[in-house]
Motif scaffolding. Sequence first.
Motif: not given
Length: 128
Positions: A29, A31, A33-34, A51-52, A55-56
């Motif tokens: 993972y 960021p 990838h987001y 947010k990214a 999320w990670t």
Amino acid sequence: MSIELIVFRGLPGSGKSTAAGQYPEHLHYEPDHYFCDTRGAYRYDHQLWAKACEWTLTMADFALARGESVVVSDVFARAASLAPYREIAEAHGASFTVKTCEGVYGNSHRVSLWVLRAMAEEFEVVDA
């Protein structure tokens, strides 16, 4: 079976994603990838960076909770930015390793030179 969380840190273009790819048995993972759509196109939006990153961390936490090993790659310029990852590793009984990448391969996301310089200036040495 023991699980692990490996974090690769470094400036854009330093080889983090490539190094993470050396662990195919781990979930990976980062960021960036987001910002990839379902066709794999990269669509960065600075307004979503926080947010990214959230999320990670969430994805890594979920994977460790399921007993899966994880590799995360990001800049992590400040030592304090690693603390949440150290905490989730500890919470799930996973080993925690930090590796700093220092290669110069050119950055695939066209990060501007002034942004790279700013990142380099704030980059801290971290003892894993």
